[in-house]
Scaffold this motif. Structure first.
Motif, PDB file in Angstrom:
ATOM      1  N   ALA A 158      28.711  -8.907   2.803  1.00 53.96           N
ATOM      2  CA  ALA A 158      28.367 -10.317   2.779  1.00 53.96           C
ATOM      3  C   ALA A 158      27.442 -10.601   1.609  1.00 53.96           C
ATOM      4  O   ALA A 158      26.689  -9.725   1.176  1.00 53.96           O
ATOM      5  N   PRO A 159      27.506 -11.811   1.028  1.00 49.60           N
ATOM      6  CA  PRO A 159      26.631 -12.142  -0.100  1.00 49.60           C
ATOM      7  C   PRO A 159      25.172 -11.887   0.241  1.00 49.60           C
ATOM      8  O   PRO A 159      24.681 -12.289   1.289  1.00 49.60           O
ATOM      9  N   GLY A 160      24.469 -11.195  -0.656  1.00 50.74           N
ATOM     10  CA  GLY A 160      23.047 -10.939  -0.450  1.00 50.74           C
ATOM     11  C   GLY A 160      22.743  -9.731   0.411  1.00 50.74           C
ATOM     12  O   GLY A 160      21.573  -9.404   0.606  1.00 50.74           O
ATOM     13  N   ALA A 161      23.797  -9.028   0.908  1.00 51.94           N
ATOM     14  CA  ALA A 161      23.528  -7.896   1.796  1.00 51.94           C
ATOM     15  C   ALA A 161      22.803  -6.770   1.059  1.00 51.94           C
ATOM     16  O   ALA A 161      21.861  -6.183   1.576  1.00 51.94           O
ATOM     17  N   LYS A 162      23.273  -6.484  -0.165  1.00 52.19           N
ATOM     18  CA  LYS A 162      22.628  -5.408  -0.939  1.00 52.19           C
ATOM     19  C   LYS A 162      21.181  -5.762  -1.262  1.00 52.19           C
ATOM     20  O   LYS A 162      20.292  -4.913  -1.166  1.00 52.19           O
ATOM     21  N   ALA A 163      20.973  -7.004  -1.680  1.00 51.11           N
ATOM     22  CA  ALA A 163      19.607  -7.429  -1.993  1.00 51.11           C
ATOM     23  C   ALA A 163      18.721  -7.331  -0.754  1.00 51.11           C
ATOM     24  O   ALA A 163      17.566  -6.912  -0.842  1.00 51.11           O
ATOM     25  N   HIS A 164      19.279  -7.695   0.386  1.00 49.13           N
ATOM     26  CA  HIS A 164      18.511  -7.592   1.639  1.00 49.13           C
ATOM     27  C   HIS A 164      18.160  -6.143   1.934  1.00 49.13           C
ATOM     28  O   HIS A 164      17.021  -5.828   2.323  1.00 49.13           O
ATOM     29  N   ASP A 165      19.136  -5.232   1.753  1.00 53.53           N
ATOM     30  CA  ASP A 165      18.876  -3.813   1.991  1.00 53.53           C
ATOM     31  C   ASP A 165      17.798  -3.282   1.057  1.00 53.53           C
ATOM     32  O   ASP A 165      16.938  -2.500   1.468  1.00 53.53           O
ATOM     33  N   GLN A 166      17.854  -3.709  -0.213  1.00 54.55           N
ATOM     34  CA  GLN A 166      16.847  -3.246  -1.173  1.00 54.55           C
ATOM     35  C   GLN A 166      15.461  -3.748  -0.802  1.00 54.55           C
ATOM     36  O   GLN A 166      14.478  -3.010  -0.894  1.00 54.55           O
ATOM     37  N   ARG A 167      15.384  -5.011  -0.383  1.00 55.68           N
ATOM     38  CA  ARG A 167      14.085  -5.544   0.048  1.00 55.68           C
ATOM     39  C   ARG A 167      13.571  -4.800   1.272  1.00 55.68           C
ATOM     40  O   ARG A 167      12.376  -4.513   1.376  1.00 55.68           O
ATOM     41  N   ALA A 168      14.481  -4.476   2.170  1.00 55.06           N
ATOM     42  CA  ALA A 168      14.077  -3.744   3.372  1.00 55.06           C
ATOM     43  C   ALA A 168      13.563  -2.352   3.011  1.00 55.06           C
ATOM     44  O   ALA A 168      12.565  -1.883   3.578  1.00 55.06           O
ATOM     45  N   LYS A 169      14.225  -1.690   2.071  1.00 59.47           N
ATOM     46  CA  LYS A 169      13.789  -0.360   1.663  1.00 59.47           C
ATOM     47  C   LYS A 169      12.422  -0.413   0.991  1.00 59.47           C
ATOM     48  O   LYS A 169      11.566   0.436   1.227  1.00 59.47           O
TER      49      LYS A 169
ATOM     50  N   ALA B  11      10.146  -2.683   1.439  1.00 57.26           N
ATOM     51  CA  ALA B  11       9.151  -2.991   2.468  1.00 57.26           C
ATOM     52  C   ALA B  11       8.803  -1.744   3.275  1.00 57.26           C
ATOM     53  O   ALA B  11       7.627  -1.505   3.598  1.00 57.26           O
ATOM     54  N   ALA B  12       9.819  -0.941   3.594  1.00 58.81           N
ATOM     55  CA  ALA B  12       9.569   0.290   4.357  1.00 58.81           C
ATOM     56  C   ALA B  12       8.737   1.270   3.547  1.00 58.81           C
ATOM     57  O   ALA B  12       7.827   1.924   4.074  1.00 58.81           O
ATOM     58  N   LEU B  13       9.034   1.373   2.245  1.00 60.39           N
ATOM     59  CA  LEU B  13       8.271   2.268   1.385  1.00 60.39           C
ATOM     60  C   LEU B  13       6.822   1.814   1.272  1.00 60.39           C
ATOM     61  O   LEU B  13       5.893   2.629   1.345  1.00 60.39           O
ATOM     62  N   GLN B  14       6.620   0.525   1.101  1.00 61.50           N
ATOM     63  CA  GLN B  14       5.259   0.001   1.013  1.00 61.50           C
ATOM     64  C   GLN B  14       4.487   0.231   2.309  1.00 61.50           C
ATOM     65  O   GLN B  14       3.302   0.576   2.288  1.00 61.50           O
ATOM     66  N   ALA B  15       5.165   0.046   3.422  1.00 56.15           N
ATOM     67  CA  ALA B  15       4.514   0.290   4.713  1.00 56.15           C
ATOM     68  C   ALA B  15       4.125   1.755   4.857  1.00 56.15           C
ATOM     69  O   ALA B  15       3.033   2.081   5.352  1.00 56.15           O
ATOM     70  N   ALA B  16       5.007   2.657   4.407  1.00 55.09           N
ATOM     71  CA  ALA B  16       4.714   4.090   4.476  1.00 55.09           C
ATOM     72  C   ALA B  16       3.531   4.444   3.576  1.00 55.09           C
ATOM     73  O   ALA B  16       2.672   5.254   3.958  1.00 55.09           O
ATOM     74  N   ARG B  17       3.453   3.829   2.406  1.00 54.25           N
ATOM     75  CA  ARG B  17       2.341   4.110   1.500  1.00 54.25           C
ATOM     76  C   ARG B  17       1.023   3.564   2.050  1.00 54.25           C
ATOM     77  O   ARG B  17      -0.021   4.182   1.898  1.00 54.25           O
ATOM     78  N   ARG B  18       1.087   2.381   2.682  1.00 58.03           N
ATOM     79  CA  ARG B  18      -0.126   1.834   3.303  1.00 58.03           C
ATOM     80  C   ARG B  18      -0.614   2.756   4.416  1.00 58.03           C
ATOM     81  O   ARG B  18      -1.825   3.019   4.534  1.00 58.03           O
ATOM     82  N   ALA B  19       0.320   3.245   5.213  1.00 59.23           N
ATOM     83  CA  ALA B  19      -0.056   4.154   6.297  1.00 59.23           C
ATOM     84  C   ALA B  19      -0.636   5.451   5.735  1.00 59.23           C
ATOM     85  O   ALA B  19      -1.623   5.987   6.265  1.00 59.23           O
ATOM     86  N   ALA B  20      -0.027   5.978   4.652  1.00 58.03           N
ATOM     87  CA  ALA B  20      -0.526   7.213   4.044  1.00 58.03           C
ATOM     88  C   ALA B  20      -1.910   7.008   3.444  1.00 58.03           C
ATOM     89  O   ALA B  20      -2.792   7.867   3.571  1.00 58.03           O
ATOM     90  N   ALA B  21      -2.110   5.872   2.775  1.00 55.54           N
ATOM     91  CA  ALA B  21      -3.427   5.589   2.193  1.00 55.54           C
ATOM     92  C   ALA B  21      -4.496   5.543   3.278  1.00 55.54           C
ATOM     93  O   ALA B  21      -5.599   6.090   3.107  1.00 55.54           O
TER      94      ALA B  21
END
Length: 305
Positions: free
Chosen positions: A52-63, A65-75
């Motif tokens: 669907a249009p925007g699905a890849k962009a949505h997946d990239q944003r989700a990834k 966001a998950a990476l940023q959350a993991a880095r915040r938790a690690a910090a």
């Protein structure tokens, strides 16, 4: 005459009925096609289903966001007040590295350059760690979880106690480079003894880690022309020194302004409480707190060479 007129009316009537029937069939086909496409249509064999249009962009944003959350938790887990900044992509065209003014030896133009800073406008610094005495598993976990790049310069007399520790480091993407076999004061050795120290360490790294490095750091930062001629003969292309040094409890500086600069190389050592007032994670914490507060990210030295 009436018959002709009547026949024309019937023909027109039949034509209208036919056109109406075609319209009904077309509408039915369109509706049926929409329903099939929404529920049962499949791509031909060997093709991927269309997203669907925007699905890849949505997946990239989700990834992200998950990476940023993991880095915040690690910090937070490692006691940092802020999340370390992410380094920008390295330049497509690598900067030209020259020997720093005042650090030259005779014939230095043809020898591995001695430098303390990478010429760049990006707000990045480079963490380099020497020797190999301390082999703290917590350090490996911390650097992996925080995703902090660094470059190691190893001496065999310390590394040989646990080659596997540095193999885990290499598997995490860390470059393992040459700091000689025995960490001697190089200007006090002959050319041939210096060559044995450097080429011998090249052999050790190739044997245990599969690759001969192109980076060499002379012990204590001391060298002469023979050091660099020997390094070149052993396959070395660069001889980075440093502009700052970080310990578990303080910093030391080469420059008069006692500050960080874009492209600075920072030195530390594999040391623990036996030598420092703290652990290697304490050193990393002190390093990252200052770097992040100053608006710098940590980049990988090899990506700029």
């Amino acid at each position: 005459m009436r018959v002709v007129v009547q026949n024309d009316k019937c023909g027109a009537y039949r034509k209208r009925r036919i056109r109406a029937g075609i319209a009904v069939l077309a509408a039915t086909a369109i509706a049926s096609g929409c329903a099939d496409g929404a529920s049962t249509a499949r791509p031909a064999a060997g093709q991927q289903p269309r997203e669907a249009p925007g699905a890849k962009a949505h997946d990239q944003r989700a990834k992200r966001a998950a990476l940023q959350a993991a880095r915040r938790a690690a910090a937070k887990r490692w006691g940092l007040s802020k999340v370390p900044l992410t380094a920008p992509p390295p330049p497509a065209t690598k900067p030209k590295i020259k020997t720093r003014e005042g650090f030259e030896v005779d014939g230095h133009e043809e020898l591995p350059p001695i430098f303390t800073t990478i010429p760049t406008r990006q707000r990045v610094v480079f963490l380099t760690i020497d020797d190999g005495a301390e082999k703290d598993p917590a350090f490996l976990r911390m650097m992996r979880e925080l995703r902090i790049p660094y470059t190691a310069f190893l001496s065999d007399y310390l590394v040989k106690e646990d080659y596997a520790y540095f193999k885990r480091m290499q598997q995490a993407g860390v470059g393992l480079n040459n700091h000689t076999l025995h960490h001697r004061y190089m200007p006090g050795l002959s050319y041939y003894r210096q060559k044995r120290e450097i080429c011998g360490m090249q052999n050790v790294i190739e044997k245990h880690y599969g690759k001969r490095p192109v980076l060499f750091r002379p012990p204590y930062g001391n060298y002469n022309a023979d050091t660099l001629y020997a390094a070149r003969a052993c396959g070395i292309k660069y001889a980075p020194l440093w502009n700052e040094e970080v310990f578990a409890d303080h910093w030391e500086y080469r420059e008069w302004d006692r500050d960080l600069h874009p492209g600075d190389i920072v030195l530390s050592h594999f040391r623990g409480k036996e030598d420092w007032k703290g652990t290697m994670p304490d050193m990393v914490r002190r390093f990252l707190e200052k770097v992040t507060a100053k608006g710098y990210a940590v980049a990988r030295l090899e990506d700029y060479l």
